[in-house]
Design a protein around this motif. Structure first.
Motif, PDB file in Angstrom:
ATOM      1  N   GLU A  84      13.792  35.151 -55.656  1.00  0.00           N
ATOM      2  CA  GLU A  84      13.409  34.618 -57.236  1.00  0.00           C
ATOM      3  C   GLU A  84      13.586  33.119 -57.255  1.00  0.00           C
ATOM      4  O   GLU A  84      12.739  32.353 -57.671  1.00  0.00           O
ATOM      5  N   GLN A  85      14.813  32.649 -56.749  1.00  0.00           N
ATOM      6  CA  GLN A  85      14.878  31.137 -56.613  1.00  0.00           C
ATOM      7  C   GLN A  85      13.813  30.255 -55.768  1.00  0.00           C
ATOM      8  O   GLN A  85      13.453  29.373 -56.456  1.00  0.00           O
ATOM      9  N   VAL A  86      13.682  30.912 -54.502  1.00  0.00           N
ATOM     10  CA  VAL A  86      12.981  30.162 -53.755  1.00  0.00           C
ATOM     11  C   VAL A  86      11.416  30.053 -54.387  1.00  0.00           C
ATOM     12  O   VAL A  86      10.527  29.169 -54.398  1.00  0.00           O
ATOM     13  N   GLU A  87      11.039  31.360 -54.931  1.00  0.00           N
ATOM     14  CA  GLU A  87       9.882  31.368 -55.670  1.00  0.00           C
ATOM     15  C   GLU A  87       9.702  30.374 -56.657  1.00  0.00           C
ATOM     16  O   GLU A  87       8.550  29.644 -57.009  1.00  0.00           O
ATOM     17  N   THR A  88      10.757  30.158 -57.651  1.00  0.00           N
ATOM     18  CA  THR A  88      10.785  29.219 -58.461  1.00  0.00           C
ATOM     19  C   THR A  88      10.588  27.855 -58.216  1.00  0.00           C
ATOM     20  O   THR A  88       9.774  26.868 -58.602  1.00  0.00           O
ATOM     21  N   VAL A  89      11.228  27.302 -57.009  1.00  0.00           N
ATOM     22  CA  VAL A  89      11.422  26.053 -56.500  1.00  0.00           C
ATOM     23  C   VAL A  89       9.838  25.846 -55.903  1.00  0.00           C
ATOM     24  O   VAL A  89       9.502  24.813 -56.304  1.00  0.00           O
ATOM     25  N   PHE A  90       9.234  26.904 -55.211  1.00  0.00           N
ATOM     26  CA  PHE A  90       8.009  26.408 -54.822  1.00  0.00           C
ATOM     27  C   PHE A  90       6.769  26.442 -55.929  1.00  0.00           C
ATOM     28  O   PHE A  90       6.141  25.392 -55.788  1.00  0.00           O
ATOM     29  N   SER A  91       6.954  26.948 -56.938  1.00  0.00           N
ATOM     30  CA  SER A  91       6.055  27.019 -58.158  1.00  0.00           C
ATOM     31  C   SER A  91       6.137  25.799 -58.677  1.00  0.00           C
ATOM     32  O   SER A  91       5.279  25.299 -59.206  1.00  0.00           O
ATOM     33  N   ASP A  92       7.504  25.296 -58.983  1.00  0.00           N
ATOM     34  CA  ASP A  92       7.773  23.960 -59.458  1.00  0.00           C
ATOM     35  C   ASP A  92       7.044  22.736 -58.762  1.00  0.00           C
ATOM     36  O   ASP A  92       6.730  21.612 -59.220  1.00  0.00           O
ATOM     37  N   ALA A  93       7.291  22.909 -57.362  1.00  0.00           N
ATOM     38  CA  ALA A  93       6.921  21.731 -56.356  1.00  0.00           C
ATOM     39  C   ALA A  93       5.382  21.729 -56.463  1.00  0.00           C
ATOM     40  O   ALA A  93       4.788  20.583 -56.203  1.00  0.00           O
ATOM     41  N   LEU A  94       4.452  22.650 -56.366  1.00  0.00           N
ATOM     42  CA  LEU A  94       2.957  22.732 -56.183  1.00  0.00           C
ATOM     43  C   LEU A  94       2.458  23.172 -57.458  1.00  0.00           C
ATOM     44  O   LEU A  94       1.060  23.074 -57.592  1.00  0.00           O
ATOM     45  N   GLY A  95       3.151  23.854 -58.436  1.00  0.00           N
ATOM     46  CA  GLY A  95       2.299  23.970 -59.532  1.00  0.00           C
ATOM     47  C   GLY A  95       1.418  25.541 -59.397  1.00  0.00           C
ATOM     48  O   GLY A  95       0.570  25.883 -60.153  1.00  0.00           O
ATOM     49  N   ALA A 121      -1.228  19.158 -45.447  1.00  0.00           N
ATOM     50  CA  ALA A 121       0.297  18.542 -44.448  1.00  0.00           C
ATOM     51  C   ALA A 121       1.084  17.944 -45.795  1.00  0.00           C
ATOM     52  O   ALA A 121       2.245  18.012 -45.698  1.00  0.00           O
ATOM     53  N   GLU A 122       0.218  17.336 -46.852  1.00  0.00           N
ATOM     54  CA  GLU A 122       1.114  16.592 -47.693  1.00  0.00           C
ATOM     55  C   GLU A 122       2.096  17.742 -48.752  1.00  0.00           C
ATOM     56  O   GLU A 122       2.982  17.739 -49.129  1.00  0.00           O
ATOM     57  N   ASP A 123       1.232  18.997 -49.024  1.00  0.00           N
ATOM     58  CA  ASP A 123       1.740  19.957 -49.794  1.00  0.00           C
ATOM     59  C   ASP A 123       2.968  20.627 -49.113  1.00  0.00           C
ATOM     60  O   ASP A 123       4.013  20.663 -49.762  1.00  0.00           O
ATOM     61  N   LEU A 124       2.858  20.651 -47.744  1.00  0.00           N
ATOM     62  CA  LEU A 124       3.705  21.254 -46.776  1.00  0.00           C
ATOM     63  C   LEU A 124       5.068  20.380 -46.858  1.00  0.00           C
ATOM     64  O   LEU A 124       6.091  21.067 -46.978  1.00  0.00           O
ATOM     65  N   SER A 125       5.030  19.153 -46.807  1.00  0.00           N
ATOM     66  CA  SER A 125       6.142  18.304 -46.703  1.00  0.00           C
ATOM     67  C   SER A 125       6.714  18.313 -48.171  1.00  0.00           C
ATOM     68  O   SER A 125       7.717  18.096 -48.485  1.00  0.00           O
ATOM     69  N   THR A 126       5.903  18.246 -49.233  1.00  0.00           N
ATOM     70  CA  THR A 126       6.626  18.437 -50.677  1.00  0.00           C
ATOM     71  C   THR A 126       7.420  19.598 -50.723  1.00  0.00           C
ATOM     72  O   THR A 126       8.357  19.755 -51.177  1.00  0.00           O
ATOM     73  N   VAL A 127       6.986  20.956 -50.396  1.00  0.00           N
ATOM     74  CA  VAL A 127       7.720  21.954 -50.491  1.00  0.00           C
ATOM     75  C   VAL A 127       9.049  22.120 -49.637  1.00  0.00           C
ATOM     76  O   VAL A 127       9.959  22.239 -50.090  1.00  0.00           O
ATOM     77  N   GLN A 128       8.916  21.601 -48.323  1.00  0.00           N
ATOM     78  CA  GLN A 128      10.007  21.412 -47.570  1.00  0.00           C
ATOM     79  C   GLN A 128      11.033  20.381 -48.204  1.00  0.00           C
ATOM     80  O   GLN A 128      12.341  20.938 -48.148  1.00  0.00           O
ATOM     81  N   THR A 129      10.741  19.521 -48.765  1.00  0.00           N
ATOM     82  CA  THR A 129      11.567  18.380 -49.425  1.00  0.00           C
ATOM     83  C   THR A 129      12.311  19.100 -50.736  1.00  0.00           C
ATOM     84  O   THR A 129      13.318  18.954 -50.720  1.00  0.00           O
ATOM     85  N   ALA A 130      11.257  19.839 -51.414  1.00  0.00           N
ATOM     86  CA  ALA A 130      11.894  20.384 -52.708  1.00  0.00           C
ATOM     87  C   ALA A 130      13.095  21.617 -52.037  1.00  0.00           C
ATOM     88  O   ALA A 130      14.053  21.789 -52.780  1.00  0.00           O
ATOM     89  N   LEU A 131      12.445  22.428 -51.387  1.00  0.00           N
ATOM     90  CA  LEU A 131      13.499  23.379 -50.690  1.00  0.00           C
ATOM     91  C   LEU A 131      14.880  22.825 -50.058  1.00  0.00           C
ATOM     92  O   LEU A 131      16.050  23.431 -50.452  1.00  0.00           O
ATOM     93  N   PHE A 132      14.875  21.873 -49.660  1.00  0.00           N
ATOM     94  CA  PHE A 132      16.060  21.180 -48.774  1.00  0.00           C
ATOM     95  C   PHE A 132      16.777  20.707 -49.945  1.00  0.00           C
ATOM     96  O   PHE A 132      18.145  20.933 -49.937  1.00  0.00           O
ATOM     97  N   ASP A 133      16.369  20.004 -50.900  1.00  0.00           N
ATOM     98  CA  ASP A 133      17.147  19.304 -51.908  1.00  0.00           C
ATOM     99  C   ASP A 133      17.617  20.462 -52.821  1.00  0.00           C
ATOM    100  O   ASP A 133      19.024  20.188 -53.279  1.00  0.00           O
ATOM    101  N   GLU A 134      17.211  21.689 -52.907  1.00  0.00           N
ATOM    102  CA  GLU A 134      17.822  22.745 -53.704  1.00  0.00           C
ATOM    103  C   GLU A 134      18.716  23.574 -52.997  1.00  0.00           C
ATOM    104  O   GLU A 134      19.802  23.886 -53.656  1.00  0.00           O
TER     105      GLU A 134
END
Length: 394
Positions: A84-95, A121-134
């Protein structure tokens, strides 16, 4: 004397007065189950199972894996994160929400797998960064690292090729199966075996739809494997049917269906034992490799094989053989022979034969129509005393 046991008669007592138990008759295959005689019941059960599976496929559909539909896949160590937490981070990062988020494995080796539509590639980098920060996932050395989050893409072209190759393999398999059974046995057995294979396909696919597991290349491989098992079990039963029904049309004691039912009983315990022995390693694979080690690919392979082994045994016993008897008794010499046997048991004389003369007691004044032995004259008159001497032949 025929050693087979008639279904509608109780088993006779043995010489010592004891009777065989139901389990003993089941194990020795002496006809304890009237499968063919109750085939209408099994047809209804089979039709209900097929209907439920078709409804599930039409309503729920299938969850195709990324190898079939294409998309992006992101994987990171689970640590203390939840789906649930991972899904929330993904949704917040990409909408937008991912297609699926699931945990694979247990303990320290557990990982979280995210599957979504194809990302840039830009979206993948955004998601990776959001997941790492969290979640601050760590690498093999135990240090937090962004490289602990892996990402990969699978194109739709690759998924289309996988689907096409799977369908080609299935069609080739069915053609070879029908050719082999038609050459080795006969046309009617090939029809019954193919109908059983179609039943196995529909039920296995329906259960996959109801459970909601992803359809992966491993699922296709497992499906072809269980079709081979189902064919093996049907061939074993048909081989015994062929043996029991050899020459059955030349006798009026047993019908084709009764001999086929005896074949089912004689191979029943073998089919059950084969199913149990085949299912135990698959269950062990699901428990150890899937629940303990968390290998998701083996989960798909194990489920389709477990379902296929059970369904294949059911179809070869309760569907293929009764269907074979129904086809045989619809027309042709087997149908005529079955009617002849039933007419004989009911006490009816076959058409074209006159009624047998009934003996009657001699009346005074009647003459015996049979000539005396050794002469062409009539026998002695009724009431005459025997002389005690035999007429000599000259």
């Amino acid at each position: 004397m025929n050693s087979s046991v008639t279904m509608d008669k109780p088993e006779p007592a043995r010489a010592n007065g004891a009777r065989h138990s139901w389990m003993n008759r089941l194990y020795t295959g002496t006809g304890v189950l009237d499968v063919v005689g109750n085939r209408r019941r099994w047809y209804i059960i089979t039709a209900v199972i097929v209907l439920i599976c078709l409804l599930s496929m039409a309503v729920r559909g299938f969850t195709f894996g990324i190898d079939f539909v294409g998309g992006s896949r992101i994987q990171l160590p689970a640590g203390g994160a939840t789906t649930e937490q991972v899904e929330t981070v993904f949704s917040d990062a990409l909408g937008s929400e991912p297609e699926s988020v699931q945990t694979v494995g247990t303990g320290d080796t557990a990982t979280i797998l995210i599957r979504s539509e194809t990302l840039s590639a830009e979206d993948l980098s955004t998601v990776q960064t959001a997941l790492f920060d969290e979640f601050q996932p760590t690498d093999d050395s135990g240090n937090p690292s962004r490289n602990a989050i892996s990402a990969s893409d699978v194109s739709e072209t690759w998924g289309g090729q996988i689907t096409r190759q799977a369908l080609i393999a299935l069609v080739v398999f069915l053609v070879l199966v029908s050719a082999y059974i038609g050459f080795r046995y006969e046309r009617d057995m090939a029809i019954a075996a193919l109908a059983a294979l179609f039943f196995d396909l529909v039920v296995t696919a329906g259960i996959y739809s109801m459970v909601g597991f992803e359809v992966t290349p491993a699922s296709v491989i497992g499906l072809l494997t269980i079709l081979g098992f189902s064919l093996y079990d049907s061939v074993i039963v048909f081989d015994k049917v062929e043996e029991n029904t050899r020459g059955v049309l030349h006798t009026n004691r047993r019908t084709y269906g009764e001999q086929a039912n005896l074949a089912v009983n004689q191979t029943l315990m073998r089919s059950i034992n084969t199913t149990v022995i085949g299912a135990l390693p698959i269950i062990g694979l699901m428990v150890i490799a899937v629940w303990m080690l968390g290998v998701g690919t083996l989960q798909d392979l194990a489920l389709v094989q477990l379902v296929g082994v059970v369904v294949g045994t059911y179809s070869s016993i309760f569907f293929a053989t009764p269907l074979l008897v129904s086809i045989k008794e619809r027309w042709g010499p087997v149908a005529a022979h079955t009617n002849k046997v039933h007419a004989r048991r009911a006490g009816r004389v076959p058409q074209g034969a006159g009624p047998a003369p009934r003996p009657r007691h001699a009346e005074p004044g009647d003459r015996d129509p049979r000539p005396a032995r050794g002469s062409g004259t009539a026998g002695p008159a009724p009431g005459a005393r025997p002389t005690g001497k035999r007429q000599r032949r000259h």
